[in-house]
Design an enzyme around this catalytic site. Structure first.
Site, PDB file in Angstrom:
ATOM      1  N   TYR A  57       7.480  -5.136  14.204  1.00  0.00           N
ATOM      2  CA  TYR A  57       6.308  -5.137  13.308  1.00  0.00           C
ATOM      3  C   TYR A  57       6.744  -4.878  11.867  1.00  0.00           C
ATOM      4  O   TYR A  57       6.331  -5.581  10.942  1.00  0.00           O
ATOM      5  CB  TYR A  57       5.336  -4.053  13.790  1.00  0.00           C
ATOM      6  CG  TYR A  57       4.061  -3.893  12.983  1.00  0.00           C
ATOM      7  CD1 TYR A  57       3.012  -4.802  13.106  1.00  0.00           C
ATOM      8  CD2 TYR A  57       3.887  -2.807  12.123  1.00  0.00           C
ATOM      9  CE1 TYR A  57       1.828  -4.629  12.382  1.00  0.00           C
ATOM     10  CE2 TYR A  57       2.705  -2.634  11.407  1.00  0.00           C
ATOM     11  CZ  TYR A  57       1.684  -3.543  11.545  1.00  0.00           C
ATOM     12  OH  TYR A  57       0.515  -3.374  10.833  1.00  0.00           O
TER      13      TYR A  57
ATOM     14  N   ALA B 195       8.435  -7.994  10.354  1.00  0.00           N
ATOM     15  CA  ALA B 195       7.518  -9.091  10.008  1.00  0.00           C
ATOM     16  C   ALA B 195       6.645  -8.721   8.813  1.00  0.00           C
ATOM     17  O   ALA B 195       6.393  -9.550   7.929  1.00  0.00           O
ATOM     18  CB  ALA B 195       6.656  -9.443  11.217  1.00  0.00           C
TER      19      ALA B 195
END
Ligand SMILES: NC(=O)c1ccc[n+]([C@@H]2O[C@H](COP(=O)([O-])OP(=O)(O)OC[C@H]3O[C@@H](n4cnc5c(N)ncnc54)[C@H](OP(=O)(O)O)[C@@H]3O)[C@@H](O)[C@H]2O)c1
Length: 249
Positions: free
Chosen positions: A158, A161
């Site tokens: 996470y 990204a």
């Protein structure tokens, strides 16, 4: 005159969580809002009803934004139904965000996050650009996260990204500035929403300078600012909306 009167805004993942409040806030400011979602039709319809009950204008469109063909259809449907092009794009939708140690993480786990935060925004921006370029103006607001400053452990897919969104935002801002289109990244801190029900935010809040977790309205009011003329000379910026929990990038 409301500040977004006559504008068309697309909020991905507008059915729940932050997207629901962002959608309602943009509609309250006069925009016609497309509430996008993928799975939960009842939640999306409820989001639209909240807007229409308050006298706003909204359209619900189901579309998996990680699929390029679906994104093209979504934007085409908006243009056909509303007879205009999208002025404001809020890249907000997210899939599940698993917390995994490095040893437990696969490349697919990383790709899952990149699909939502890099691939989908790319498809969306490509689909809305012709309309924005023709008008000579547009607003692209990427919803990031403070994790890009904190580098939270066991969350690297996470964090990676979301970090990619920073370079993407800056490059798009440089490229699209001459066309009158601004691109900014809004990085929320922890904002409890429906999916966090039962989670105690007090441990997080005690280290935040303003001593609380975020509210969806904190995020939505900043999106409204970035979507409006008030921010017309701001582009390529990363703005943390987290009570001062991080400083800079
Ligand atoms: N809440 C926080 O504490 C927090 C903190 C920092 C950053 N953020 C960021 O803020 C954004 C919103 O987070 P949230 O907490 O509000 O999320 P959320 O409550 O889980 O909502 C996610 C939304 O995305 C939609 N969605 C899921 N898969 C989709 C797909 N393939 N295509 C289109 N829509 C899809 C969902 O619709 P369905 O239900 O129909 O699938 C839902 O409307 C995310 O980018 C997140 O990373 C949130």
């Amino acid at each position: 005159m409301r500040i977004l009167q006559g504008k068309i805004a697309l909020v991905t993942g507008g059915s729940r969580g932050l997207g629901k409040v962002i959608s309602a806030t943009l509609a309250e400011a006069g925009a016609t809002v497309i509430v996008n979602y993928a799975h939960n039709t009842a939640a999306a319809e409820e989001s639209v009803q909240t807007i229409t009950r308050a006298g706003g204008k909204a359209l619900v469109i189901q579309s998996d934004i990680t699929n390029e063909e679906a994104v093209q259809k979504l934007v085409q449907e908006v243009e056909e139904k509303l007879g205009g092009t999208i002025d404001i794009l809020v890249n907000n939708a997210t899939g599940p965000q698993p917390e995994l140690a490095i040893e437990e993480s696969s490349w697919e786990d990383y790709l899952d996050q990149l699909n939502f935060f890099v691939k989908a925004p790319l498809f969306l921006v490509k689909a809305v650009l012709p309309g924005m370029k023709e008008k000579g103006e547009g607003r692209i607001i990427n919803i990031g996260s403070e994790v890009i400053s904190l580098g939270n452990p066991h969350f690297s897919s996470y964090v990676t990204a979301k970090s990619a969104q920073l370079g993407m935002t800056r490059s798009w801002a440089n490229e699209l500035g001459p066309s009158g289109i601004t691109v900014n990244l809004l990085n929320p801190g922890f904002v409890p929403v429906e999916r966090h029900e039962g989670i105690d935010a007090s441990g997080y809040a005690k280290n935040v300078p303003l001593r609380r977790a975020g509210l969806p309205s904190d995020i939505a009011s900043t999106v409204l600012f970035l979507a409006s003329d008030q921010s017309k000379f701001i582009t390529g910026q990363a703005i943390a909306v987290n009570g001062g929990n991080t400083f800079g990038i």
